[in-house]
Design a protein around this motif. Structure first.
Motif, PDB file in Angstrom:
ATOM      1  N   GLN A   1      -0.022 -15.206 -10.781  1.00 33.33           N
ATOM      2  CA  GLN A   1      -1.268 -14.449 -10.756  1.00 33.33           C
ATOM      3  C   GLN A   1      -1.718 -14.214  -9.320  1.00 33.33           C
ATOM      4  O   GLN A   1      -2.066 -13.117  -8.924  1.00 33.33           O
TER       5      GLN A   1
ATOM      6  N   GLY B   1      -7.980 -18.211 -12.166  1.00 30.76           N
ATOM      7  CA  GLY B   1      -8.069 -16.944 -11.442  1.00 30.76           C
ATOM      8  C   GLY B   1      -9.340 -16.163 -11.748  1.00 30.76           C
ATOM      9  O   GLY B   1     -10.038 -15.688 -10.852  1.00 30.76           O
TER      10      GLY B   1
ATOM     11  N   ASP C   1       2.225 -13.237 -15.004  1.00 33.38           N
ATOM     12  CA  ASP C   1       0.831 -13.663 -15.116  1.00 33.38           C
ATOM     13  C   ASP C   1      -0.056 -12.558 -14.536  1.00 33.38           C
ATOM     14  O   ASP C   1      -0.207 -12.446 -13.323  1.00 33.38           O
ATOM     15  N   GLU C   2      -0.604 -11.751 -15.389  1.00 35.59           N
ATOM     16  CA  GLU C   2      -1.434 -10.603 -15.005  1.00 35.59           C
ATOM     17  C   GLU C   2      -0.751  -9.687 -13.977  1.00 35.59           C
ATOM     18  O   GLU C   2      -1.287  -9.439 -12.904  1.00 35.59           O
TER      19      GLU C   2
ATOM     20  N   SER D   1      -2.350 -19.984 -17.282  1.00 34.16           N
ATOM     21  CA  SER D   1      -1.559 -20.160 -16.056  1.00 34.16           C
ATOM     22  C   SER D   1      -1.026 -21.578 -15.954  1.00 34.16           C
ATOM     23  O   SER D   1       0.108 -21.794 -15.526  1.00 34.16           O
TER      24      SER D   1
END
Ligand SMILES: Nc1ncnc2c1ncn2[C@@H]1O[C@H](COP(=O)(O)OP(=O)(O)OP(=O)(O)O)[C@@H](O)[C@H]1O
Ligand SMILES: [Mg+2]
Length: 489
Positions: free
Chosen positions: A80, A391, A159-160, A38
């Motif tokens: 995220q 995260g 991001d995810e 990230s």
């Protein structure tokens, strides 16, 4: 990106990382929690300043001092942690940051129309006027995706993006990604779900401890190799569930109903058991957990803990009776970001730690240290603020605090979301240890392999009702899916 360096007080997040992304490819960025994924992407999107290194776009060195410049250069990022404004509507969020019409007028009709169209293209139907804060995490995620597609994107970082999505939505997202790459857009894709990596990725870069480990074509590596490269060691056994004979009943739901979301849901949970709860988005899984935890009141039915009905006095009563909820959205419900790791872990244990009203600080530290060790939470120390953790490590803190609190029943809503492969196995091991100690776990999960691999029994919800109850041993993904879709099997 070449030789990118970035340090935070006490940690080197990126130690000279290079990343080369090509037009029209899906470039997967892999690494354990806290590896620096990230951070690297926040530098690309102008959200963070780098300490050293350079960024080249189309071969030209560029400076990206802030998010606006990144946006102008066609760089989009879906963070995220979702970045929507909860009290604004879906349409307003999608339009946010763009110029209003002439004379500063906002044409609401046009805005709503556009939002509806864009979401439609993603295959989701969401009321453009609904305040974003009232949507579930999955729907918020889709709003973020719609927002990122604005204008002429050149690079889209995700991001995810699927951590909160279920099968159908993931399918739509992947179709969108394919349309984008066909147009020459580059997608940087971060995920801890290995099956996705091989499904949509073209090339993969692995980071470990802030360093570049390798960049390969996906077709040339196996998942096992990638996991090993990420962890720097062999990681074995995906679902190490050790089933033990269940003990006495600890939790019982009797005919739970809540207008529009739950209809006559009944089940029992015994000591030493893991009850998996499967279902599609909107099936009522999170609502069920909230009712069980006393966060929402049922219109009908009741919850019994060790044979005694739970008073409808809110979450406090549930906690006192040994029932804890690990919420789906930890950003707002699970953590105090401005407090230390120590304080967050110890929070629910304070009544136990406080003697005559004074908190035993040594006890607090010991407790927090045990959880950070057990879960391998990556911090600079117990005093680090939770908001500064990656995260996945924030996620582990939420788990740690309830594990430390010594409750009888854990209601886990997506417990391994955003957790790296190696750490997932550690969490599964912890679940084994907890059930061996006679605790009971209700685990809501959108990952079918996890539900099948870690549950003893599986409750499948469809449109707020119990569609099936299965023994996990011998059950198949197809069976669970069919029930979730409301098809008779
Ligand atoms: N604002 C910050 N202040 C201090 N440290 C930070 C900050 N942001 C990130 N870090 C640290 O930098 C390191 C890399 O974090 P990063 O968020 O990039 O990891 P990640 O690879 O995205 O992990 P995850 O898979 O858990 O999301 C971690 O050790 C993290 O604690
Ligand atoms: Mg991250």
């Amino acid at each position: 990106m070449r030789g990118i360096r970035k340090s935070f007080p006490g940690v080197v997040a990126l130690d000279g990382v290079s990343l080369e992304v090509r037009a029209g490819e899906v470039h997967v960025l892999l690494g354990e929690n806290g590896a620096g994924k990230s951070t690297l992407m926040k530098i690309l999107s102008g959200a963070l300043a780098k300490d050293d290194g350079e960024i080249l776009l189309g071969g030209e060195p560029v400076s990206i001092p802030g998010p606006r410049e990144a946006h102008e250069r066609g760089i989009r990022i879906i963070y995220q942690e979702l970045n929507l404004v909860p009290h604004l509507s879906v349409a307003e969020n999608i339009a946010l940051g763009r110029e209003p019409g002439r004379l500063g007028w906002v044409d609401r009709r046009a805005q709503d129309h556009e939002a509806r169209q864009r979401l439609g293209r993603l295959g989701v139907e969401i009321d453009p006027r609904a305040p974003v804060g009232e949507l579930g995490v999955a729907r918020q995620q889709m709003v973020e995706v719609a927002k990122a597609l604005e204008g002429e994107p050149r690079i889209i970082v995700m991001d995810e993006p699927t951590s909160a999505l279920t099968t159908t939505e993931i399918h739509e997202l992947f179709a969108t990604i394919e349309r984008l790459t066909a147009r020459g857009v580059a997608v940087v894709y971060i995920s801890h779900r290995m099956e996705e990596v091989t499904r949509i990725g073209h090339r993969v870069t692995v980071l470990r401890d802030g360093r570049h480990v390798t960049t390969r074509a996906i077709s040339e590596v196996t998942v096992a190799e990638l996991v090993k490269l990420m962890a720097g060691r062999e990681v074995t056994e995906h679902f190490p569930r050790r089933r033990t004979p269940p003990g006495e009943e600890v939790l019982r739901a009797e005919g739970l109903s809540r207008a529009g979301v739950l209809h006559d849901v009944s089940f029992t949970l015994r000591r030493g058991e893991v009850l998996g709860v499967a279902g599609l988005m909107g099936a009522g899984r999170t609502e069920l957990a909230r009712v069980l935890a006393g966060a929402d009141r049922p219109d009908a039915g009741r919850v019994l803990v060790q044979g005694r009905p739970l008073a409808a006095r809110g979450p406090k009563d549930a906690i006192e009776r040994g029932l804890a909820l690990l919420p789906e959205d930890r950003k707002t419900q699970g953590l105090v970001l401005g407090l230390s790791v120590r304080a967050n872990v110890a929070l629910p244990s304070l009544p136990r730690l406080a003697k005559l009203g004074v908190v035993d600080e040594a006890g607090e530290s010991e407790l927090a240290q045990r959880q950070t060790d057990d879960l391998r939470i990556r911090t600079t120390g117990l005093a680090q603020l939770v908001g500064q953790l990656s995260g996945g490590n924030q996620q582990k803190v939420v788990l740690g605090k309830w594990l430390a609190a010594d409750v009888d029943v854990l209601l886990m809503d997506e417990p391994t979301r955003g957790i790296d492969v190696a750490a997932k196995v550690e969490i599964y091991e912890l679940m084994n240890r907890l059930t061996a100690q006679g605790k009971a776990i209700l685990m809501i999960s959108s990952e079918l392999p996890e539900v099948l691999g870690m549950s003893d029994r599986i409750l499948v919800l469809a449109r707020g009702r119990v569609a099936a109850e299965l023994q996990a041993r011998g059950a198949t993904q197809e069976q669970v899916l069919a029930a979730a879709l409301g098809q008779a099997s």
